[in-house]
Design a protein around this motif. Structure first.
Motif, PDB file in Angstrom:
ATOM      1  N   TYR A   1       0.821  -1.312  -0.004  1.00 33.05           N
ATOM      2  CA  TYR A   1       0.055   0.127   0.172  1.00 33.05           C
ATOM      3  C   TYR A   1       0.899   1.317   0.103  1.00 33.05           C
ATOM      4  N   ASP A   2       0.639   2.001  -1.098  1.00 30.39           N
ATOM      5  CA  ASP A   2       1.569   3.231  -1.175  1.00 30.39           C
ATOM      6  C   ASP A   2       1.180   4.497  -0.186  1.00 30.39           C
ATOM      7  N   GLY A   3       2.234   5.050   0.329  1.00 26.18           N
ATOM      8  CA  GLY A   3       1.796   5.990   1.374  1.00 26.18           C
ATOM      9  C   GLY A   3       1.251   5.776   2.509  1.00 26.18           C
ATOM     10  N   MET A   4       1.537   4.658   3.007  1.00 29.40           N
ATOM     11  CA  MET A   4       0.993   3.980   4.034  1.00 29.40           C
ATOM     12  C   MET A   4      -0.630   3.955   4.068  1.00 29.40           C
ATOM     13  N   ARG A   5      -1.301   4.090   3.104  1.00 25.47           N
ATOM     14  CA  ARG A   5      -2.705   4.442   3.050  1.00 25.47           C
ATOM     15  C   ARG A   5      -3.358   3.102   2.701  1.00 25.47           C
ATOM     16  N   ILE A   6      -4.547   2.631   3.271  1.00 22.82           N
ATOM     17  CA  ILE A   6      -5.387   1.404   2.854  1.00 22.82           C
ATOM     18  C   ILE A   6      -6.320   2.102   1.563  1.00 22.82           C
ATOM     19  N   PRO A   7      -6.526   1.515   0.613  1.00 19.29           N
ATOM     20  CA  PRO A   7      -7.599   1.732  -0.138  1.00 19.29           C
ATOM     21  C   PRO A   7      -9.006   2.005   0.556  1.00 19.29           C
ATOM     22  N   ASP A   8      -9.813   2.700  -0.013  1.00 16.64           N
ATOM     23  CA  ASP A   8     -11.188   3.278   0.545  1.00 16.64           C
ATOM     24  C   ASP A   8     -11.815   1.533   0.505  1.00 16.64           C
ATOM     25  N   GLU A   9     -13.105   1.508   1.487  1.00 11.80           N
ATOM     26  CA  GLU A   9     -13.713   0.542   1.534  1.00 11.80           C
ATOM     27  C   GLU A   9     -14.518  -0.122   0.722  1.00 11.80           C
ATOM     28  N   ARG A  10     -15.031   0.800  -0.461  1.00  4.68           N
ATOM     29  CA  ARG A  10     -15.717   0.312  -1.650  1.00  4.68           C
ATOM     30  C   ARG A  10     -14.785  -0.440  -2.384  1.00  4.68           C
ATOM     31  N   SER A  11     -13.663   0.304  -2.597  1.00  6.16           N
ATOM     32  CA  SER A  11     -12.574  -0.415  -3.650  1.00  6.16           C
ATOM     33  C   SER A  11     -12.219  -1.726  -3.261  1.00  6.16           C
TER      34      SER A  11
ATOM     35  N   GLY B   1      -5.490  -1.803  16.447  1.00  6.25           N
ATOM     36  CA  GLY B   1      -4.380  -0.921  16.469  1.00  6.25           C
ATOM     37  C   GLY B   1      -3.339  -1.056  15.250  1.00  6.25           C
ATOM     38  N   ILE B   2      -3.881  -2.049  14.266  1.00  4.71           N
ATOM     39  CA  ILE B   2      -2.902  -2.052  13.161  1.00  4.71           C
ATOM     40  C   ILE B   2      -3.226  -0.659  11.967  1.00  4.71           C
ATOM     41  N   VAL B   3      -4.179  -0.354  12.032  1.00  4.32           N
ATOM     42  CA  VAL B   3      -4.734   0.817  11.087  1.00  4.32           C
ATOM     43  C   VAL B   3      -5.391   1.868  11.875  1.00  4.32           C
ATOM     44  N   PHE B   4      -5.409   3.033  11.579  1.00  2.00           N
ATOM     45  CA  PHE B   4      -6.161   4.036  11.924  1.00  2.00           C
ATOM     46  C   PHE B   4      -6.769   4.817  10.921  1.00  2.00           C
ATOM     47  N   LYS B   5      -8.039   5.562  11.329  1.00  2.00           N
ATOM     48  CA  LYS B   5      -8.763   6.199  10.386  1.00  2.00           C
ATOM     49  C   LYS B   5      -8.460   7.966  10.746  1.00  2.00           C
ATOM     50  N   LYS B   6      -8.380   8.558   9.740  1.00  2.42           N
ATOM     51  CA  LYS B   6      -8.211  10.040   9.600  1.00  2.42           C
ATOM     52  C   LYS B   6      -9.311  10.501   9.176  1.00  2.42           C
ATOM     53  N   ARG B   7      -9.805  11.290   9.901  1.00  5.88           N
ATOM     54  CA  ARG B   7     -11.114  11.789   9.256  1.00  5.88           C
ATOM     55  C   ARG B   7     -10.934  12.808   8.151  1.00  5.88           C
ATOM     56  N   GLY B   8     -11.741  12.618   6.945  1.00  2.62           N
ATOM     57  CA  GLY B   8     -11.452  13.127   5.648  1.00  2.62           C
ATOM     58  C   GLY B   8     -10.481  12.796   5.088  1.00  2.62           C
ATOM     59  N   SER B   9      -9.599  11.893   5.241  1.00  3.29           N
ATOM     60  CA  SER B   9      -8.481  11.715   4.633  1.00  3.29           C
ATOM     61  C   SER B   9      -8.281  10.061   4.432  1.00  3.29           C
ATOM     62  N   GLY B  10      -8.921   9.278   5.036  1.00  5.84           N
ATOM     63  CA  GLY B  10      -8.935   7.807   4.716  1.00  5.84           C
ATOM     64  C   GLY B  10      -8.319   6.782   5.884  1.00  5.84           C
ATOM     65  N   THR B  11      -7.908   5.731   5.671  1.00  9.16           N
ATOM     66  CA  THR B  11      -7.301   4.653   6.562  1.00  9.16           C
ATOM     67  C   THR B  11      -5.859   4.650   6.239  1.00  9.16           C
ATOM     68  N   PHE B  12      -5.080   4.564   7.333  1.00 12.95           N
ATOM     69  CA  PHE B  12      -3.524   4.390   7.252  1.00 12.95           C
ATOM     70  C   PHE B  12      -3.190   3.605   8.264  1.00 12.95           C
ATOM     71  N   ILE B  13      -1.717   3.135   7.869  1.00 11.66           N
ATOM     72  CA  ILE B  13      -1.248   1.927   8.465  1.00 11.66           C
ATOM     73  C   ILE B  13      -0.735   2.551   9.619  1.00 11.66           C
ATOM     74  N   ASN B  14      -0.716   1.957  10.979  1.00 10.79           N
ATOM     75  CA  ASN B  14       0.194   2.326  12.198  1.00 10.79           C
ATOM     76  C   ASN B  14       1.561   1.987  11.872  1.00 10.79           C
ATOM     77  N   PRO B  15       2.378   3.065  12.014  1.00  9.30           N
ATOM     78  CA  PRO B  15       3.741   2.771  11.673  1.00  9.30           C
ATOM     79  C   PRO B  15       4.375   1.883  12.930  1.00  9.30           C
TER      80      PRO B  15
END
Length: 241
Positions: free
Chosen positions: A22-32, A55-69
């Protein structure tokens, strides 16, 4: 037993995270993701919610879901793979086989304390069971539990030789999602020493817990005596919904 699809999806996403897919530590959106895996939006949502709860991922409001470093830096802290709070999932260790030996199983009248913990009448009956858990033949946990008969009226001994919480989820579509735990350490007693292969000078970890279904119903009162080698406790605190 059925293997819910969200479990398979969750495991694949975790593996993709470890493989840096996943590029940029970002998970694709739920629909995709739902389209990619060919699953329903509800299954995809459940998988992402579990990853967030762990705690493996976290959601950032308005930006998407990201991987917890922190997950990439110390995966051992996040090794929990289950969808409930059962010991079978909580104590999974890569490369080690977990076994359960049923030591005792019968029906007893609830004591006043057990009845209060399980929201029962004092004269109600409960299952009382005792199990020994092992990893690669090494005993690591003695578990004594009490269950309301009304929740599982046809509980059989063979069910207790596997994951009780996974059985409950797969067969009755009920999930254990909340727990109150008290964790202490004390000197081992003779039973601990015999069953967990401890020396008289070695301590034992003690976990007393009440486990709740996702609708708030108390499901089990449990006392767990743990070999001190396995008392490595980590926690992820989430104050959001």
């Amino acid at each position: 037993m059925a293997n819910y699809v969200y479990r398979t999806v969750m495991q694949d996403i975790k593996q993709n995270i470890l493989n840096n897919k996943y590029d940029g530590m970002r998970i694709p959106d739920e629909r995709s993701l739902a389209e990619h895996y060919g699953v329903s939006r509800s299954s995809m949502k459940r998988a992402l919610e579990l990853l967030a709860q762990q705690g493996i991922v976290f959601k950032k409001r308005g930006s998407g879901t990201f991987i917890n470093p922190l997950y990439l830096k110390n995966q051992a802290m996040f090794r929990y793979d289950g969808s409930n709070l059962g010991i079978t999932d909580s104590f999974k260790v890569p490369g080690k086989k977990q076994q359960i030996k049923l030591l005792d199983f019968h029906v007893v009248k609830a004591t006043r304390e057990i009845a209060e913990d399980l929201f029962l009448n004092e004269n109600d009956f409960v299952y009382e069971f005792k199990r020994l858990r092992l990893l690669d033949e090494q005993p690591f946990l003695i578990e004594t539990g009490y269950l309301p008969i009304k929740i599982m009226p046809e509980l059989k001994p063979e069910t207790l030789q596997g994951s009780l919480f996974n059985y409950l989820e797969d067969e009755q579509n009920k999930t254990v999602t909340k727990a109150f735990l008290n964790i202490t350490v004390e000197p081992s007693n003779k039973t601990d020493q015999e069953q967990l292969h401890l020396k008289p000078t070695e301590p034992v970890g003690v976990m007393d817990g009440i486990f709740f279904l996702d609708d708030g119903t108390p499901f089990e009162v449990s006392n767990m005596r743990v070999h001190y080698h396995y008392m490595n406790f980590n926690t992820f605190v989430n104050l959001g919904k």
